[in-house]
Design a protein around this motif. Sequence first.
Motif, PDB file in Angstrom:
ATOM      1  N   HIS A 282       0.848  -1.196   0.000  1.00  0.00           N
ATOM      2  CA  HIS A 282       0.000   0.000   0.000  1.00  0.00           C
ATOM      3  C   HIS A 282       0.888   1.252   0.000  1.00  0.00           C
ATOM      4  CE1 HIS A 282      -2.615   3.134   1.569  1.00  0.00           C
ATOM      5  NE2 HIS A 282      -3.628   2.388   1.162  1.00  0.00           N
ATOM      6  N   PHE A 283       0.445   2.287  -0.699  1.00  0.00           N
ATOM      7  CA  PHE A 283       1.319   3.466  -0.863  1.00  0.00           C
ATOM      8  C   PHE A 283       1.656   4.192   0.443  1.00  0.00           C
ATOM      9  CE2 PHE A 283      -3.057   4.902  -1.743  1.00  0.00           C
ATOM     10  CZ  PHE A 283      -3.173   5.905  -0.783  1.00  0.00           C
ATOM     11  N   ALA A 284       0.855   3.996   1.474  1.00  0.00           N
ATOM     12  CA  ALA A 284       1.142   4.711   2.732  1.00  0.00           C
ATOM     13  C   ALA A 284       2.035   3.910   3.682  1.00  0.00           C
ATOM     14  CB  ALA A 284      -0.161   5.074   3.443  1.00  0.00           C
ATOM     15  N   THR A 285       2.319   2.654   3.337  1.00  0.00           N
ATOM     16  CA  THR A 285       3.070   1.774   4.248  1.00  0.00           C
ATOM     17  C   THR A 285       4.381   2.392   4.705  1.00  0.00           C
ATOM     18  OG1 THR A 285       2.202  -0.112   3.019  1.00  0.00           O
ATOM     19  CG2 THR A 285       4.047  -0.560   4.485  1.00  0.00           C
ATOM     20  N   LYS A 286       5.138   2.922   3.757  1.00  0.00           N
ATOM     21  CA  LYS A 286       6.488   3.383   4.079  1.00  0.00           C
ATOM     22  C   LYS A 286       6.473   4.609   4.989  1.00  0.00           C
ATOM     23  CE  LYS A 286       8.650   1.542  -0.028  1.00  0.00           C
ATOM     24  NZ  LYS A 286       9.575   1.853  -1.101  1.00  0.00           N
ATOM     25  N   THR A 287       5.560   5.513   4.714  1.00  0.00           N
ATOM     26  CA  THR A 287       5.481   6.717   5.551  1.00  0.00           C
ATOM     27  C   THR A 287       5.037   6.339   6.966  1.00  0.00           C
ATOM     28  OG1 THR A 287       4.970   8.051   3.617  1.00  0.00           O
ATOM     29  CG2 THR A 287       4.424   9.002   5.763  1.00  0.00           C
ATOM     30  N   PHE A 288       4.051   5.472   7.076  1.00  0.00           N
ATOM     31  CA  PHE A 288       3.601   5.052   8.412  1.00  0.00           C
ATOM     32  C   PHE A 288       4.739   4.363   9.166  1.00  0.00           C
ATOM     33  CE2 PHE A 288      -1.019   5.547   9.353  1.00  0.00           C
ATOM     34  CZ  PHE A 288      -1.339   6.356   8.280  1.00  0.00           C
ATOM     35  N   GLN A 289       5.484   3.529   8.463  1.00  0.00           N
ATOM     36  CA  GLN A 289       6.607   2.832   9.106  1.00  0.00           C
ATOM     37  C   GLN A 289       7.633   3.834   9.629  1.00  0.00           C
ATOM     38  OE1 GLN A 289       8.769  -0.574   7.160  1.00  0.00           O
ATOM     39  NE2 GLN A 289      10.357   0.948   6.953  1.00  0.00           N
ATOM     40  N   ALA A 290       7.932   4.841   8.819  1.00  0.00           N
ATOM     41  CA  ALA A 290       8.955   5.821   9.213  1.00  0.00           C
ATOM     42  C   ALA A 290       8.538   6.553  10.485  1.00  0.00           C
ATOM     43  CB  ALA A 290       9.159   6.827   8.083  1.00  0.00           C
ATOM     44  N   ILE A 291       7.294   6.982  10.534  1.00  0.00           N
ATOM     45  CA  ILE A 291       6.820   7.739  11.697  1.00  0.00           C
ATOM     46  C   ILE A 291       6.819   6.835  12.936  1.00  0.00           C
ATOM     47  CG2 ILE A 291       4.918   9.161  12.645  1.00  0.00           C
ATOM     48  CD1 ILE A 291       5.819  10.435  10.084  1.00  0.00           C
ATOM     49  N   ARG A 292       6.408   5.581  12.742  1.00  0.00           N
ATOM     50  CA  ARG A 292       6.362   4.625  13.860  1.00  0.00           C
ATOM     51  C   ARG A 292       7.758   4.404  14.451  1.00  0.00           C
ATOM     52  NH1 ARG A 292       6.541  -0.699  11.796  1.00  0.00           N
ATOM     53  NH2 ARG A 292       8.523  -0.786  12.880  1.00  0.00           N
ATOM     54  N   ILE A 293       8.752   4.300  13.585  1.00  0.00           N
ATOM     55  CA  ILE A 293      10.121   4.077  14.047  1.00  0.00           C
ATOM     56  C   ILE A 293      10.579   5.252  14.914  1.00  0.00           C
ATOM     57  CG2 ILE A 293      12.536   4.006  13.216  1.00  0.00           C
ATOM     58  CD1 ILE A 293      11.609   2.153  10.984  1.00  0.00           C
ATOM     59  N   VAL A 294      10.205   6.460  14.510  1.00  0.00           N
ATOM     60  CA  VAL A 294      10.605   7.639  15.294  1.00  0.00           C
ATOM     61  C   VAL A 294       9.839   7.700  16.614  1.00  0.00           C
ATOM     62  CG1 VAL A 294      10.753  10.154  15.308  1.00  0.00           C
ATOM     63  CG2 VAL A 294      11.180   8.909  13.206  1.00  0.00           C
ATOM     64  N   VAL A 295       8.522   7.493  16.555  1.00  0.00           N
ATOM     65  CA  VAL A 295       7.700   7.563  17.782  1.00  0.00           C
ATOM     66  C   VAL A 295       8.263   6.624  18.845  1.00  0.00           C
ATOM     67  CG1 VAL A 295       5.417   7.018  18.789  1.00  0.00           C
ATOM     68  CG2 VAL A 295       5.570   8.186  16.593  1.00  0.00           C
ATOM     69  N   ASN A 296       8.640   5.431  18.424  1.00  0.00           N
ATOM     70  CA  ASN A 296       9.067   4.419  19.395  1.00  0.00           C
ATOM     71  C   ASN A 296      10.583   4.330  19.558  1.00  0.00           C
ATOM     72  OD1 ASN A 296       6.399   3.196  20.169  1.00  0.00           O
ATOM     73  ND2 ASN A 296       6.284   3.081  17.932  1.00  0.00           N
ATOM     74  N   LYS A 297      11.309   5.289  18.994  1.00  0.00           N
ATOM     75  CA  LYS A 297      12.775   5.332  19.106  1.00  0.00           C
ATOM     76  C   LYS A 297      13.381   3.961  18.803  1.00  0.00           C
ATOM     77  CE  LYS A 297      13.106   8.864  22.722  1.00  0.00           C
ATOM     78  NZ  LYS A 297      11.768   9.003  23.307  1.00  0.00           N
ATOM     79  N   GLU A 298      12.856   3.312  17.765  1.00  0.00           N
ATOM     80  CA  GLU A 298      13.195   1.915  17.553  1.00  0.00           C
ATOM     81  C   GLU A 298      14.683   1.684  17.277  1.00  0.00           C
ATOM     82  OE1 GLU A 298      10.179  -0.019  15.046  1.00  0.00           O
ATOM     83  OE2 GLU A 298       8.685   1.267  15.957  1.00  0.00           O
ATOM     84  N   LEU A 299      15.287   2.556  16.478  1.00  0.00           N
ATOM     85  CA  LEU A 299      16.688   2.288  16.117  1.00  0.00           C
ATOM     86  C   LEU A 299      17.631   2.511  17.298  1.00  0.00           C
ATOM     87  CD1 LEU A 299      16.689   3.816  12.531  1.00  0.00           C
ATOM     88  CD2 LEU A 299      16.272   1.459  13.188  1.00  0.00           C
ATOM     89  N   GLU A 300      17.402   3.579  18.057  1.00  0.00           N
ATOM     90  CA  GLU A 300      18.245   3.828  19.243  1.00  0.00           C
ATOM     91  C   GLU A 300      18.112   2.665  20.220  1.00  0.00           C
ATOM     92  OE1 GLU A 300      16.132   6.065  17.746  1.00  0.00           O
ATOM     93  OE2 GLU A 300      16.024   7.806  19.056  1.00  0.00           O
ATOM     94  N   ASN A 301      16.859   2.233  20.415  1.00  0.00           N
ATOM     95  CA  ASN A 301      16.633   1.160  21.390  1.00  0.00           C
ATOM     96  C   ASN A 301      17.332  -0.135  20.977  1.00  0.00           C
ATOM     97  OD1 ASN A 301      15.077   2.900  22.854  1.00  0.00           O
ATOM     98  ND2 ASN A 301      13.114   2.038  22.230  1.00  0.00           N
ATOM     99  N   ILE A 302      17.260  -0.438  19.690  1.00  0.00           N
ATOM    100  CA  ILE A 302      17.891  -1.674  19.206  1.00  0.00           C
ATOM    101  C   ILE A 302      19.406  -1.601  19.408  1.00  0.00           C
ATOM    102  CG2 ILE A 302      18.477  -2.934  17.084  1.00  0.00           C
ATOM    103  CD1 ILE A 302      15.555  -2.334  16.171  1.00  0.00           C
ATOM    104  N   GLU A 303      19.977  -0.483  19.052  1.00  0.00           N
ATOM    105  CA  GLU A 303      21.427  -0.347  19.197  1.00  0.00           C
ATOM    106  C   GLU A 303      21.828  -0.525  20.670  1.00  0.00           C
ATOM    107  OE1 GLU A 303      23.617   1.848  16.674  1.00  0.00           O
ATOM    108  OE2 GLU A 303      25.399   1.398  17.873  1.00  0.00           O
ATOM    109  N   GLY A 304      21.085   0.128  21.559  1.00  0.00           N
ATOM    110  CA  GLY A 304      21.402   0.065  22.994  1.00  0.00           C
ATOM    111  C   GLY A 304      21.327  -1.357  23.526  1.00  0.00           C
ATOM    112  N   VAL A 305      20.247  -2.045  23.189  1.00  0.00           N
ATOM    113  CA  VAL A 305      20.064  -3.377  23.769  1.00  0.00           C
ATOM    114  C   VAL A 305      21.080  -4.367  23.185  1.00  0.00           C
ATOM    115  CG1 VAL A 305      18.269  -4.272  22.213  1.00  0.00           C
ATOM    116  CG2 VAL A 305      18.293  -5.000  24.575  1.00  0.00           C
ATOM    117  N   LEU A 306      21.390  -4.241  21.900  1.00  0.00           N
ATOM    118  CA  LEU A 306      22.359  -5.169  21.308  1.00  0.00           C
ATOM    119  C   LEU A 306      23.750  -4.965  21.903  1.00  0.00           C
ATOM    120  CD1 LEU A 306      21.314  -5.247  17.540  1.00  0.00           C
ATOM    121  CD2 LEU A 306      20.906  -6.995  19.288  1.00  0.00           C
ATOM    122  N   ARG A 307      24.040  -3.735  22.283  1.00  0.00           N
ATOM    123  CA  ARG A 307      25.349  -3.481  22.902  1.00  0.00           C
ATOM    124  C   ARG A 307      25.440  -4.060  24.309  1.00  0.00           C
ATOM    125  NH1 ARG A 307      28.754  -1.003  20.219  1.00  0.00           N
ATOM    126  NH2 ARG A 307      28.057   0.154  18.403  1.00  0.00           N
TER     127      ARG A 307
END
Length: 299
Positions: A205-230
């Motif tokens: 669906h054309f909105a999938t990517k934009t929704f995913q991007a906003i969700r990643i920011v709202v939940n700080k997903e990348l920072e959290n993953i980096e922290g926990v893996l370390r």
Amino acid sequence: MSRQYDEHHRSVMVHEALHYLLGGRIEGTYLDCTAGEGGHIKAILKATNGQARVIGLDVDREVLDLAEQNLEEYRGKFRLFNSSYVDFEAVLRQAGVERVDGVLLDVGTSTFQLKSKGRGFSYELDEPLDMRMDLSAKITAADIVNSYSESELSRIIFEYGDEKRFARRIAKCIVNRRPLSTTRELHDAVKAAMPPAERYKRKRHFATKTFQAIRIVVNKELENIEGVLRSIPGFLKQGGRIVFISFHSLEDGIAKRVFREKSDSELKILTKKPIQPSQEEVELNLRARSARLRAAERI
Ligand code: SAH
């Protein structure tokens, strides 16, 4: 708010996850950082004839009731905590566990979150723009789309959404239509930014990517993953395993980099390349198609 939920989450890459996580063991204490509906936890308990113990965490308190129900037959063999995996250390302390035999992370959204009403994750529903997995967190998707600058929005949609062609146009459209308060309004802003012929050309669906991007920011997903893996490797017993399943190349890239950095001191990498789901699995479960699994062992 009424919650409706009618489709169960299908756990991804269960066979592969068990293979790497257990490495042939049938006993031990395992930490599932993303318990969700408890699908992987159930698989661990089943594969080990109930001999393993599992500590499960999830930041979404609503999903844990479902996990509790799904795991009914294994009562006493697992404990669930409503906590972010960022705080796993405090949970282990509370559970009286110093080190574990394995850790599983299956990051991303659960079917529960996408389908349950009132959470604002889905462009298919019309509801407040929320997208918080942790309902006690302060920042919502509405805060982000209404306060970020056009160039910041464009960058996150480009990078986190992999929306290479239309990120700038989408950001512009969002900014022109502010304030946005519902998923429908975000969906419509994305729609307006794309030429009609492009909207339906895509596999998703054309909105999938934009929704995913906003969700990643709202939940700080990348920072959290980096922290926990370390920090996780410091809590694994010698020979203990870490299994990381992700759905986005940026997430997979973080695991690749962190594992590599730790590979001369703490970890032995078990998957040179990320493992992908089998064709059969992808046919049965569309959500699995972008899954990638990496595993490492504590030395
Ligand atoms: N493995 C599960 C499904 C996990 S779906 C199963 O087989 O049923 C991913 C889950 O991770 C979601 O429930 C989401 O709420 C949770 N999650 C996301 N970020 C988290 C975090 N920082 N800490 C704990 N859980 C998190």
